[in-house]
Scaffold this active site. Structure first.
Site, PDB file in Angstrom:
ATOM      1  N   CYS A   1       0.875  -1.168   0.000  1.00 34.65           N
ATOM      2  CA  CYS A   1       0.000   0.000   0.000  1.00 34.65           C
ATOM      3  C   CYS A   1       0.913   1.218   0.000  1.00 34.65           C
ATOM      4  CB  CYS A   1      -0.903   0.006   1.229  1.00 34.65           C
ATOM      5  SG  CYS A   1      -1.900   1.517   1.378  1.00 34.65           S
TER       6      CYS A   1
ATOM      7  N   GLU B   1      -3.951   1.464  -6.101  1.00 36.71           N
ATOM      8  CA  GLU B   1      -3.102   0.359  -6.537  1.00 36.71           C
ATOM      9  C   GLU B   1      -3.099   0.345  -8.054  1.00 36.71           C
ATOM     10  OE1 GLU B   1      -0.296  -1.272  -6.023  1.00 36.71           O
ATOM     11  OE2 GLU B   1      -1.193  -1.615  -4.048  1.00 36.71           O
TER      12      GLU B   1
END
Length: 235
Positions: free
Chosen positions: A2, A106
């Site tokens: 992340c 992402e």
């Protein structure tokens, strides 16, 4: 991994979500659309008696580190190996935090390169990523407080996009994550308490989340505007 996220809500919304008296702390938050490693992030910790909101630098620097360079490499901590890594073991036992967000980014590989997605809850609400924090003393004696985001295996929504995702806690589990329970004989928490924490480190239900393709504007950390979160599908 992340490596970017958003927190686009107002200060008032943030304080209301975490039931913190707005008069207890001076406002510091503004909506942010492209939060990146090494930047300051909003975090919630418990000081043993009450929850506190403040800012931590993203990228964990262990208290025992020789210098602060390790922080850039420790923006994430794998949930499966928290107790195996010296940098994360003690923070997992004693220094857990919540990192508020309303989306994370992402990138999915495709024939044209990589397509960024903004992932969040279907209801659009704020959620808490499970984090760890620590404090490092600089050579000049100043304190540097830093944090890392814990990651886990992907759920069905995330699998086609990336092989990791942040641990997202349900609101009902946030108090447990922040609780500072340790035994009277050591710095470690009881085995049963640690087990209850580990059970929280699981993928969030895919059916409660959504992934929206967004512009490559987000690719540059210099960009921190609403253009970063704008859907390219027009939905």
């Amino acid at each position: 991994m992340c490596g970017r996220f958003t927190l686009t809500v107002t200060w008032e919304e943030l304080m209301t979500r975490y039931l913190i008296d707005p008069e207890s702390v001076s406002p510091f938050h503004i909506p942010r659309y492209n939060i990146a490693p090494t930047q300051m992030v909003t975090a919630i910790i418990n000081d043993g008696s009450t929850n506190r909101i403040g800012q931590l630098q993203w990228g964990l620097v262990p208290s025992w580190a020789k210098d602060s360079s390790a922080g850039a490499k420790m923006i994430n901590a794998r949930s499966e190996t928290l107790e195996d890594k010296p940098a994360f073991r003690m923070p997992f036992y004693r220094k857990r935090c919540l990192i508020p967000a309303d989306g994370f980014y992402e990138w999915q590989k495709n024939d044209n390169g990589k397509q960024p997605f903004r992932i969040g809850l279907r209801n659009g609400e704020i959620f808490s990523m499970a984090g760890l924090y620590d404090t490092w003393i600089t050579p000049s004696g100043d304190k540097l407080s830093t944090c890392t985001v814990i990651t886990t295996a992907p759920n069905q929504l995330m699998e086609p996009i990336h092989n990791r995702m942040p641990v997202i806690l349900r609101p009902a589990d946030e108090a447990l994550w922040l609780e500072r329970q340790t035994s009277s004989h050591s710095n470690e928490s009881s085995p049963s308490f640690l087990q209850s924490l580990k059970e929280l480190l699981r993928p969030y239900p895919a059916e409660e989340m959504q992934a929206v393709p967004v512009s490559t504007t987000v690719n540059s950390v210099k960009n921190d505007t609403e253009d970063c979160i704008r859907s390219i599908t027009g939905s």
